[in-house]
Motif scaffolding. Structure first.
Motif, PDB file in Angstrom:
ATOM      1  N   SER A 125     -25.736 -13.069  17.607  1.00  0.00           N
ATOM      2  CA  SER A 125     -24.865 -14.107  17.928  1.00  0.00           C
ATOM      3  C   SER A 125     -24.136 -13.275  19.072  1.00  0.00           C
ATOM      4  O   SER A 125     -24.528 -12.315  19.755  1.00  0.00           O
ATOM      5  N   ALA A 126     -23.019 -13.971  19.389  1.00  0.00           N
ATOM      6  CA  ALA A 126     -22.033 -13.277  20.662  1.00  0.00           C
ATOM      7  C   ALA A 126     -21.542 -12.131  20.013  1.00  0.00           C
ATOM      8  O   ALA A 126     -21.143 -11.443  21.111  1.00  0.00           O
ATOM      9  N   ARG A 127     -21.490 -11.931  18.926  1.00  0.00           N
ATOM     10  CA  ARG A 127     -20.578 -10.710  18.255  1.00  0.00           C
ATOM     11  C   ARG A 127     -21.386  -9.852  17.566  1.00  0.00           C
ATOM     12  O   ARG A 127     -21.008  -8.817  17.090  1.00  0.00           O
ATOM     13  N   GLY A 128     -22.943  -9.666  17.581  1.00  0.00           N
ATOM     14  CA  GLY A 128     -23.459  -9.099  16.612  1.00  0.00           C
ATOM     15  C   GLY A 128     -25.060  -8.996  17.138  1.00  0.00           C
ATOM     16  O   GLY A 128     -25.780 -10.080  17.844  1.00  0.00           O
ATOM     17  N   ARG A 180     -21.972  -5.134  14.993  1.00  0.00           N
ATOM     18  CA  ARG A 180     -20.974  -6.228  14.618  1.00  0.00           C
ATOM     19  C   ARG A 180     -19.729  -6.072  15.246  1.00  0.00           C
ATOM     20  O   ARG A 180     -19.283  -5.009  15.112  1.00  0.00           O
ATOM     21  N   GLU A 181     -19.228  -6.942  15.996  1.00  0.00           N
ATOM     22  CA  GLU A 181     -17.861  -6.897  16.507  1.00  0.00           C
ATOM     23  C   GLU A 181     -16.917  -7.291  15.410  1.00  0.00           C
ATOM     24  O   GLU A 181     -17.168  -8.547  14.993  1.00  0.00           O
ATOM     25  N   ARG A 228     -11.406  -6.030  17.965  1.00  0.00           N
ATOM     26  CA  ARG A 228     -11.638  -5.139  19.160  1.00  0.00           C
ATOM     27  C   ARG A 228     -12.523  -3.837  18.871  1.00  0.00           C
ATOM     28  O   ARG A 228     -12.172  -2.936  19.445  1.00  0.00           O
ATOM     29  N   THR A 255     -16.027  -2.002  17.222  1.00  0.00           N
ATOM     30  CA  THR A 255     -17.654  -2.504  17.128  1.00  0.00           C
ATOM     31  C   THR A 255     -18.074  -1.466  16.256  1.00  0.00           C
ATOM     32  O   THR A 255     -17.844  -0.219  16.382  1.00  0.00           O
TER      33      THR A 255
END
Length: 208
Positions: free
Chosen positions: A91-94, A125-126, A129, A131
């Motif tokens: 995904s955009a965050r992981g 994973r984000e 803010r 990570t």
């Protein structure tokens, strides 16, 4: 001296490097010197990267090194390495990835000659803010024959796990704090190579 082939988005990229460095043997080092009596290393390697769709990338790395050990000629060796890694964004965050590796150290004395292979898996994973990265690894090593000092041939099984976090909400210039907790265990038929340890690391990471 470096030569690059390819480059544009969606195309394979290959890199071949040769040069000189005064550091310990390691990935990407072309010529290594530790001291006049110990190690001299020459290394050649090639790295290929190939995108697999919009979210994944395949990386291949192969290398060769010649080790000249001037303190113990029985440890002179040709070292061959290979690694293949697949990275994917979920995904955009992981995202995550897996790497397979193999290593052959063909030493003059079969007791120092080893073959090993391993696998490493990671995921990130984000969280706001921050990570977070978790990684697991396993490798297996076997010597060709036993050394005369030990009653058994060396066979190792190494396990590792780590959890790391980069806190991008805290910044000093372009740097943010990084912390990592790591667990390692090596089981060996030769006792001097067996160990178990837990370590913690603190540092900074550049934020772009």
């Amino acid at each position: 001296l470096q030569r690059h082939r390819g480059g544009g988005s969606g195309r394979p990229r290959n890199r071949v490097g040769a040069g000189q460095a005064g550091a310990l043997c390691g990935a990407g080092v072309a010529l290594v010197r530790q001291d006049p009596l110990q190690l001299h290393c020459r290394r050649r390697g090639e790295l290929a990267q190939h995108p697999l769709g919009k979210r994944a990338q395949l990386k291949l790395d192969a290398g060769y090194a010649r080790v000249d050990n001037r303190r113990n000629r029985l440890q002179d060796a040709d070292v061959y390495t290979f690694a293949a890694a697949l990275d994917r964004a979920f995904s955009a965050r992981g995202g995550g990835g897996v790497q397979l590796s193999a290593n052959r150290e063909d030493a003059r004395d079969p007791g120092y000659a080893t073959a090993s292979s391993g696998i490493n898996i990671y995921g990130f994973r984000e969280f706001g803010r921050t990570t977070a990265v978790v990684a697991l690894g396993y490798s297996h090593l076997e010597a060709d024959k036993r050394l005369f000092l030990f009653p058994r041939r060396r066979i190792d099984d190494r396990f590792s796990a780590s959890l790391a976090a980069t806190f991008r909400g805290i910044r000093v210039g372009s740097f943010s704090p990084l912390t990592r907790v790591r667990w390692d265990k090596n089981k060996s038929t030769v006792g001097v190579y067996s160990y178990k340890r837990i370590s913690a690391e603190f540092g900074v990471s550049s934020v772009f």
